[in-house]
Design a protein around this motif. Structure first.
Motif, short mmCIF file in Angstrom:
data_model
loop_
_atom_site.label_atom_id
_atom_site.label_comp_id
_atom_site.label_asym_id
_atom_site.label_seq_id
_atom_site.Cartn_x
_atom_site.Cartn_y
_atom_site.Cartn_z
N GLU A 87 0.86 -1.18 0.00
CA GLU A 87 0.00 0.00 0.00
C GLU A 87 0.89 1.23 0.00
OE1 GLU A 87 -1.99 -3.34 1.88
OE2 GLU A 87 -0.38 -2.17 2.76
N ILE A 88 0.47 2.24 -0.73
CA ILE A 88 1.23 3.48 -0.77
C ILE A 88 0.28 4.65 -0.52
CG2 ILE A 88 3.09 2.65 -2.24
CD1 ILE A 88 1.64 3.97 -4.63
N SER A 99 -9.35 4.98 4.57
CA SER A 99 -8.20 4.84 3.68
C SER A 99 -7.32 6.09 3.67
CB SER A 99 -8.68 4.54 2.25
OG SER A 99 -9.46 5.60 1.76
N SER A 100 -7.60 7.03 4.57
CA SER A 100 -6.84 8.28 4.54
C SER A 100 -6.35 8.67 5.93
CB SER A 100 -7.69 9.42 3.98
OG SER A 100 -8.77 9.70 4.85
N ILE A 101 -5.32 9.49 5.91
CA ILE A 101 -4.78 10.05 7.13
C ILE A 101 -4.42 11.51 6.86
CG2 ILE A 101 -2.46 9.21 6.58
CD1 ILE A 101 -2.01 8.86 9.64
N HIS A 141 -1.08 21.28 6.46
CA HIS A 141 -1.62 19.93 6.54
C HIS A 141 -1.25 19.17 5.28
CE1 HIS A 141 -4.79 21.99 4.25
NE2 HIS A 141 -5.02 20.79 3.73
N PHE A 142 -1.39 17.86 5.38
CA PHE A 142 -0.93 16.95 4.34
C PHE A 142 -1.84 15.73 4.45
CE2 PHE A 142 2.10 13.82 2.71
CZ PHE A 142 2.89 14.53 1.81
N VAL A 143 -2.56 15.38 3.40
CA VAL A 143 -3.48 14.24 3.43
C VAL A 143 -2.99 13.15 2.48
CG1 VAL A 143 -5.84 13.43 3.05
CG2 VAL A 143 -5.44 15.74 3.96
N HIS A 144 -2.81 11.95 3.03
CA HIS A 144 -2.49 10.77 2.24
C HIS A 144 -3.75 9.92 2.10
CE1 HIS A 144 2.11 10.07 2.91
NE2 HIS A 144 1.87 10.58 1.72
N VAL A 145 -4.04 9.46 0.90
CA VAL A 145 -5.03 8.40 0.68
C VAL A 145 -4.22 7.18 0.30
CG1 VAL A 145 -6.87 7.54 -0.80
CG2 VAL A 145 -6.96 9.87 0.06
N TYR A 146 -4.46 6.09 1.01
CA TYR A 146 -3.72 4.87 0.74
C TYR A 146 -4.40 4.07 -0.35
CZ TYR A 146 -0.06 5.47 4.02
OH TYR A 146 1.06 5.95 4.62
N VAL A 147 -3.56 3.60 -1.28
CA VAL A 147 -4.04 2.80 -2.40
C VAL A 147 -3.18 1.55 -2.51
CG1 VAL A 147 -4.88 4.82 -3.68
CG2 VAL A 147 -2.58 3.94 -4.15
N ASP A 148 -3.75 0.54 -3.13
CA ASP A 148 -3.01 -0.67 -3.45
C ASP A 148 -2.02 -0.31 -4.56
OD1 ASP A 148 -2.81 -3.13 -5.45
OD2 ASP A 148 -3.19 -3.93 -3.43
N ARG A 149 -0.75 -0.60 -4.34
CA ARG A 149 0.28 -0.22 -5.32
C ARG A 149 -0.02 -0.82 -6.70
NH1 ARG A 149 5.92 1.22 -5.13
NH2 ARG A 149 5.97 0.93 -2.89
N ALA A 150 -0.48 -2.07 -6.75
CA ALA A 150 -0.69 -2.75 -8.02
C ALA A 150 -1.92 -2.24 -8.77
CB ALA A 150 -0.80 -4.26 -7.80
N THR A 151 -3.02 -1.97 -8.04
CA THR A 151 -4.28 -1.62 -8.71
C THR A 151 -4.56 -0.11 -8.72
OG1 THR A 151 -5.64 -1.77 -6.72
CG2 THR A 151 -5.28 -3.83 -7.99
#
Length: 150
Positions: free
Chosen positions: A61-62, A94-96, A115-125
């Motif tokens: 996950e990235i 799925s976010s932080i 502020h800085f928002v990451h949404v995590y996704v599956d690296r492959a898809t």
């Protein structure tokens, strides 16, 4: 309309030292505004690496940046080293959202905050994925002292 005063070091839970570079300064003799976003990105990802939560080339996950923002309180300039403070603002499925502050040496008050928002996704898809449990647990350590739940 009054502006919210800058935060202090006590408002943040983790810190990353960063060395400013000559190229960070602009023609006005202070750090250019776009560099602050680089400082935020560096601090968040350095924290993730230190926690063992990010293998830049192999994590399943990235986190993709979907939103950033910054308020500037006072200028800083090369060659001053800085510290970027981090705290947890919120955890979603799925976010932080991280809140960050840039501190000049010997100064307890933030020079800039954002502020800085990451949404995590599956690296492959590339599809959103649930935040890894290890990240959720580590993120709890970023709650600012005295803060309630984010």
């Amino acid at each position: 309309m009054s502006r919210t005063p800058p935060g202090t070091r006590a408002d943040y839970a983790a810190f990353t030292p960063i060395t400013t570079r000559w190229a960070d300064n602009d023609a006005y003799g202070h750090i250019n505004n776009v560099q602050y976003y680089s400082f935020f990105d560096t601090a968040v990802n350095a924290w993730l690496v230190r926690q063992g939560l990010l293998d830049i080339t192999a994590s399943a996950e990235i986190g993709l940046v979907v939103e950033t923002g910054c308020r500037y309180h006072r200028p800083i300039a090369y060659p001053d080293p800085i510290e970027v403070g981090m705290r947890l603002a919120s955890l979603g499925n799925s976010s932080i959202r991280y809140e960050l502050a840039v501190f000049a040496p010997g100064n307890d008050t933030a020079a800039a905050e954002g502020h800085f928002v990451h949404v995590y996704v599956d690296r492959a898809t590339g599809r959103p994925s649930r935040l890894p449990d290890a990240l959720r647990a580590a993120a709890e350590s970023l709650r600012a002292p005295g803060s309630g739940s984010a």
